[in-house]
Every structure is written in structure tokens, then in C-alpha cells.
Design a protein around this motif. Structure first.
Motif, PDB file in Angstrom:
ATOM      1  N   PHE A 130      14.034  11.204  -2.241  1.00 29.23           N
ATOM      2  CA  PHE A 130      12.791  10.636  -1.713  1.00 29.23           C
ATOM      3  C   PHE A 130      12.499   9.292  -2.376  1.00 29.23           C
ATOM      4  N   ILE A 131      12.696   9.213  -3.688  1.00 29.78           N
ATOM      5  CA  ILE A 131      12.433   7.975  -4.422  1.00 29.78           C
ATOM      6  C   ILE A 131      13.396   6.876  -3.984  1.00 29.78           C
ATOM      7  N   LYS A 132      14.669   7.215  -3.847  1.00 33.72           N
ATOM      8  CA  LYS A 132      15.657   6.198  -3.462  1.00 33.72           C
ATOM      9  C   LYS A 132      15.381   5.670  -2.060  1.00 33.72           C
ATOM     10  N   GLN A 133      14.961   6.550  -1.142  1.00 30.57           N
ATOM     11  CA  GLN A 133      14.667   6.095   0.211  1.00 30.57           C
ATOM     12  C   GLN A 133      13.404   5.244   0.243  1.00 30.57           C
ATOM     13  N   ALA A 134      12.373   5.678  -0.501  1.00 29.84           N
ATOM     14  CA  ALA A 134      11.103   4.955  -0.480  1.00 29.84           C
ATOM     15  C   ALA A 134      11.194   3.626  -1.208  1.00 29.84           C
ATOM     16  N   ALA A 135      12.054   3.551  -2.256  1.00 30.54           N
ATOM     17  CA  ALA A 135      12.064   2.376  -3.117  1.00 30.54           C
ATOM     18  C   ALA A 135      13.193   1.409  -2.823  1.00 30.54           C
ATOM     19  N   GLY A 136      14.331   1.894  -2.350  1.00 31.82           N
ATOM     20  CA  GLY A 136      15.469   1.014  -2.114  1.00 31.82           C
ATOM     21  C   GLY A 136      15.941   0.354  -3.400  1.00 31.82           C
ATOM     22  N   GLU A 137      15.947  -0.989  -3.407  1.00 29.99           N
ATOM     23  CA  GLU A 137      16.387  -1.727  -4.593  1.00 29.99           C
ATOM     24  C   GLU A 137      15.451  -1.543  -5.773  1.00 29.99           C
ATOM     25  N   LYS A 138      14.230  -1.082  -5.506  1.00 29.77           N
ATOM     26  CA  LYS A 138      13.264  -0.857  -6.593  1.00 29.77           C
ATOM     27  C   LYS A 138      13.353   0.564  -7.154  1.00 29.77           C
ATOM     28  N   THR A 139      14.426   1.261  -6.851  1.00 25.61           N
ATOM     29  CA  THR A 139      14.585   2.634  -7.327  1.00 25.61           C
ATOM     30  C   THR A 139      14.430   2.758  -8.843  1.00 25.61           C
ATOM     31  N   PRO A 140      15.067   1.878  -9.660  1.00 25.40           N
ATOM     32  CA  PRO A 140      14.863   2.012 -11.108  1.00 25.40           C
ATOM     33  C   PRO A 140      13.400   1.918 -11.527  1.00 25.40           C
ATOM     34  N   LEU A 141      12.632   1.056 -10.833  1.00 29.76           N
ATOM     35  CA  LEU A 141      11.218   0.906 -11.166  1.00 29.76           C
ATOM     36  C   LEU A 141      10.460   2.199 -10.889  1.00 29.76           C
ATOM     37  N   LEU A 142      10.652   2.779  -9.674  1.00 31.96           N
ATOM     38  CA  LEU A 142       9.950   4.007  -9.340  1.00 31.96           C
ATOM     39  C   LEU A 142      10.449   5.188 -10.167  1.00 31.96           C
ATOM     40  N   MET A 143      11.749   5.198 -10.490  1.00 36.92           N
ATOM     41  CA  MET A 143      12.256   6.238 -11.376  1.00 36.92           C
ATOM     42  C   MET A 143      11.581   6.135 -12.738  1.00 36.92           C
ATOM     43  N   ILE A 153       0.814  -1.214   0.000  1.00 40.41           N
ATOM     44  CA  ILE A 153       0.000   0.000   0.000  1.00 40.41           C
ATOM     45  C   ILE A 153       0.850   1.267   0.000  1.00 40.41           C
ATOM     46  N   PRO A 154       1.842   1.417   0.896  1.00 40.47           N
ATOM     47  CA  PRO A 154       2.692   2.601   0.814  1.00 40.47           C
ATOM     48  C   PRO A 154       3.410   2.730  -0.527  1.00 40.47           C
ATOM     49  N   LEU A 155       3.818   1.596  -1.117  1.00 41.79           N
ATOM     50  CA  LEU A 155       4.496   1.661  -2.403  1.00 41.79           C
ATOM     51  C   LEU A 155       3.548   2.187  -3.467  1.00 41.79           C
ATOM     52  N   ILE A 156       2.305   1.713  -3.476  1.00 37.64           N
ATOM     53  CA  ILE A 156       1.323   2.189  -4.454  1.00 37.64           C
ATOM     54  C   ILE A 156       1.028   3.671  -4.227  1.00 37.64           C
ATOM     55  N   ARG A 157       0.899   4.076  -2.956  1.00 35.99           N
ATOM     56  CA  ARG A 157       0.681   5.497  -2.663  1.00 35.99           C
ATOM     57  C   ARG A 157       1.843   6.340  -3.148  1.00 35.99           C
ATOM     58  N   THR A 158       3.042   5.830  -2.941  1.00 38.37           N
ATOM     59  CA  THR A 158       4.221   6.554  -3.374  1.00 38.37           C
ATOM     60  C   THR A 158       4.230   6.717  -4.888  1.00 38.37           C
ATOM     61  N   ILE A 159       3.913   5.649  -5.599  1.00 35.85           N
ATOM     62  CA  ILE A 159       3.890   5.706  -7.063  1.00 35.85           C
ATOM     63  C   ILE A 159       2.851   6.717  -7.537  1.00 35.85           C
ATOM     64  N   CYS A 160       1.651   6.668  -6.964  1.00 33.92           N
ATOM     65  CA  CYS A 160       0.588   7.597  -7.375  1.00 33.92           C
ATOM     66  C   CYS A 160       0.987   9.043  -7.117  1.00 33.92           C
ATOM     67  N   LEU A 161       1.623   9.280  -5.982  1.00 35.61           N
ATOM     68  CA  LEU A 161       2.045  10.634  -5.643  1.00 35.61           C
ATOM     69  C   LEU A 161       3.135  11.120  -6.589  1.00 35.61           C
ATOM     70  N   ILE A 162       4.094  10.255  -6.848  1.00 33.25           N
ATOM     71  CA  ILE A 162       5.189  10.609  -7.750  1.00 33.25           C
ATOM     72  C   ILE A 162       4.653  10.898  -9.149  1.00 33.25           C
ATOM     73  N   VAL A 215       9.850  11.365   4.755  1.00 33.92           N
ATOM     74  CA  VAL A 215      10.686  12.312   4.021  1.00 33.92           C
ATOM     75  C   VAL A 215      12.117  11.776   4.036  1.00 33.92           C
ATOM     76  N   PRO A 216      12.942  12.198   3.080  1.00 41.28           N
ATOM     77  CA  PRO A 216      14.320  11.707   3.040  1.00 41.28           C
ATOM     78  C   PRO A 216      15.092  12.050   4.301  1.00 41.28           C
ATOM     79  N   ARG A 217      15.872  11.089   4.802  1.00 41.71           N
ATOM     80  CA  ARG A 217      16.717  11.334   5.966  1.00 41.71           C
ATOM     81  C   ARG A 217      17.968  12.097   5.559  1.00 41.71           C
TER      82      ARG A 217
END
Length: 398
Positions: A123-136, A7-16, A190-192
Motif C-alpha cells: 500500500f505504501i509503495k503504491q501510494a508513495a511511488g518514488e517517495k516510498t522511503p519517506l513514507l516508510m 492532500i491524499p499524501l497527507i491523509r495517507t501519512i496520517c493513516l499510516i 488499495v494495492p493493485r
């Protein structure tokens, strides 16, 4: 290690996606309306190029001040301020403020775009981690999607309500972004701040790899900014209508959306980004060559190749940059500075192409020159080995 739930991942994608949709309409709507603007305001092609070049300059400079602004008003405040700047700049077109107004709104929108593009990668790198390319991929696809929508819809709005309304209407999308972003504050992190070494531009400027990344990003983005500014005028110069020429840019940017999703995901699966980078660069080379030699006969194939090439190159350029730092905030700092220098390099391309048009009567020379530049980028990308990427920062920064 806490695992990210769906759910947070989907919310993040929609927001981005929503935020990303706001980052190109202010620029992409100009190209299809060039003839209407020129006839009403009386501008040369060189002067019209400033409406694309100025936002790109602002995008470059804004990347360098984003860190200090973020310290003052916070990450959420920066994104909110940026969306408000975009909305206000777009809305001011309704008042038809002439040449000065066009230039001022171009700068205002560029500043807003710059702030978002500087802070969102962390923000994307922190939220996605290894999935950063996908969210990018989703993020860049949304940027290209905003360009596609504006280039397709703006000529139709202009036909009924005038070019001022066709530029101003995109402020509504930015207002929606402000509202939704305000609602996300308590939902997503938010990004640390980096716990280890913190770097500024002066630190990064000592790194040869930083300049390689910045030049690579800048020259690649030069191709995109030229496409955004001059694809529609290229075809109106051949006798196409504004609506038809706008659809050519929409076709190109729609393909960019697909490329922005597919190629980053492919790069994530392969691990080594270089084969995918080489492929998208060669696609773009083919598009530029066709556009420079047979723009009328090969219009749709040329724009399709450019959509695939540039659509894949933009996210991959940011991905290979962030590969050089494991810590999200440090990766964000690096990406901001690379974009800062890169956008300043790219800002020259619309003006150079516009000058060539004024002097030589067409855009063919500009497209062929970009084809040569992208061949050079193929050689540069072979140096970006992901397995050794982080060593380039550790060697100099400790």
C-alpha cells in the motif's frame, strides 16, 4: 502519469501513522512490567521471554497467510481484522487470565501485527511511488513511537491500576484505529494486483538474494526484539525502579522515531542505501558493546546509540527489500515473505537472552553477542546495490 496531490499524501501519512502506533504497545509494555508480572504470576525470565517471542513467531507465520486472507476478505478487511485482533488481545488483560491468558493474548496481538505488516508495504509503495522511503520513515517512526509511549506510560498506569490495566489500556488505541480505518475506505486506493508474474514463497525460496534479505532482516530484528524485551530488565537488575527502567526504553524508542524519519530520507536522497546502512549498523554495534561492558555508567549513551542504529536499520531493511521489485504488489509479496522468515529468526533472540540471564545472572553476554552479529551484518549490507537490485528477481522469475 497522474500526480499525487498533497492532500491524499497527507491523509495517507496520517493513516499510516495511526496504524503504525498500534503495532508495538502490546509488546513494548511487557518489558517495564516484567518484575510485577513475575511476582504476580511466578515466571522465570525464560518464560517471560515468551511474551515477546510468541508475538514475533506469530508475526513471522502471519506473513505467509496474509496473501490468502487478503484474497478472501480484501485489503481493507485484513487491516480491520488485524486491528480488531490487537484491540481484543489487549482488552483481555483486564480479566487477568493467568499464564495461559498472557500467552494467548501475546499470540493474538502478534497475529494482528503480522497481517498489517505483511500488507501495508505494498500500500505504501503504491501510494508513495518514488517517495516510498519517506513514507516508510513515517510508518516505522510511528511503530517506534507506539513503543515509546507504551514503555513510558505503562509503568505509571501499573502503579495506580495494576499491570493488567497497564497492558489492557492500549486496546483503546486499536479501537480508534478500527474506526478511522473504516472511514478511509472511500478516500485512498488499495494495492493493485500485479499485472505480470505473480510469485509465492516457493518461487522466492529459489532465489539466493531472497535468503540474504531474509537473514539480514531477521538478524537485525533480533536486535530490536531483544532491546524491546530486555532493556528495562537490564536496568531493574541494576537496581533501577520499573518507572526509571521504562523511561530508558522510552528514551531509546523516542530516538528510534527520529532515526526512522531521518535515515530513510537520507537514503532516498543518496540513492545508494549502503553507506547509510553501514553507518546505522556501526551505531548499533557501539550501543551493544557499551551495554555489555558498562551498562550502569554508559546507560544513556548506549541506549541512544541503539535507538539511532536500530531505528534506522528497521525501515532501511524493508526499503532495500522493496528496491528489488518495481511493481508495488510484487514488492509487497517479497516484503511479506522476507518478514515472515525474518521474524521467525528474530523470535529466538528474546528466549536465548532470557536463558542466558537465568544461567549467568545478567544480560551482558547477550548484548555483546548481538554486537558481534551486527558486525557481520555490515559485511552483508555491502552486497545490496540498489542499481542492480531488480536483476536478482528478473534473473530467476523472468
Amino acid at each position: 502519469m497522474q500526480q499525487t496531490t498533497p492532500i491524499p499524501l497527507i491523509r495517507t501519512i496520517c493513516l499510516i501513522v495511526l496504524v503504525g502506533l498500534n503495532l508495538r504497545p502490546s509488546m513494548a509494555a511487557i518489558g517495564p512490567l516484567v518484575e510485577s508480572i513475575r511476582q504476580d504470576v511466578g515466571l522465570s525470565f525464560t518464560q517471560v521471554s515468551l511474551l515477546t517471542a510468541l508475538p514475533v513467531i506469530a508475526m513471522g507465520l502471519g506473513c505467509f497467510v496474509s496473501a490468502s486472507i487478503t484474497k478472501r476478505i480484501g485489503f481493507n478487511g485484513v487491516v480491520t481484522l488485524a486491528l480488531v485482533a490487537i484491540a481484543t488481545s489487549d482488552a483481555l488483560h483486564w480479566f487477568n487470565l493467568g499464564v495461559i491468558g498472557l500467552l494467548a493474548t501475546a499470540l493474538g496481538a502478534g497475529i494482528g501485527i503480522a497481517l498489517i505488516q505483511a500488507v501495508l508495504p505494498a500500500f505504501i509503495k503504491q501510494a508513495a511511488g518514488e517517495k516510498t522511503p519517506l513514507l516508510m520513515g513515517f510508518y516505522i517512526a510511528a511503530i517506534m513511537g507506539g513503543a515509546a509511549l507504551s514503555s513510558a506510560i505503562s509503568p505509571m498506569v501499573s502503579h495506580h491500576l495494576g499491570w493488567e490495566s497497564a497492558l489492557a489500556v492500549w486496546g483503546i488505541l486499536a479501537v480508534l484505529g478500527v474506526v478511522v480505518w473504516g472511514m478511509r475506505t472511500r478516500v485512498l486506493p488499495v494495492p493493485r494486483q500485479p499485472q505480470g508474474v505473480q510469485v509465492g514463497f516457493s518461487d522466492l525460496a529459489r532465489l539466493p538474494r531472497f535468503w540474504s534479505l531474509a537473514i539480514f532482516f531477521g538478524l537485525g530484528t533480533a536486535g530490536y526484539t531483544c532491546v524491546l524485551a530486555w532493556i528495562p530488565p537490564t536496568f531493574t537488575n541494576l537496581g533501577w525502579t520499573e518507572t526509571h527502567a521504562g523511561l530508558a526504553l522510552s528514551w531509546l524508542t523516542a530516538i528510534q522515531v527520529i532515526a526512522g524519519l531521518v535515515f530513510p530520507a537520507l537514503a532516498q536522497r543518496m540513492g545508494d542505501r549502503r553507506p547509510v546502512l553501514t553507518f546505522v549498523l556501526l551505531l548499533a554495534v557501539g550501543g551493544f558493546v557499551l551495554l555489555g561492558t558498562a551498562p550502569a555508567a554508559m546507560a544513556w549513551l548506549a541506549t541512544a546509540l541503539l535507538g539511532l542504529g536500530i531505528g534506522g536499520l528497521f525501515p532501511l531493511s524493508l526499503i532495500i527489500t522493496m528496491d528489488h521489485a518495481d511493481e508495488p504488489a510484487l514488492a509487497g509479496q517479497l516484503a511479506a515473505c522476507v518478514q515472515g522468515i525474518g521474524y521467525l529468526i528474530a523470535s529466538a533472540s528474546p528466549a536465548i537472552a532470557g536463558l542466558l540471564k537465568d544461567l549467568m545472572g545478567g544480560f551482558e553476554q547477550a548484548w555483546l553477542s548481538l554486537g558481534v552479529i551486527f558486525v557481520g551484518l555490515v559485511g552483508m549490507c555491502l552486497r545490496f546495490d540498489k542499481s542492480q537490485a531488480t536483476q536478482h528477481l528478473r534473473l530467476y522469475l523472468g
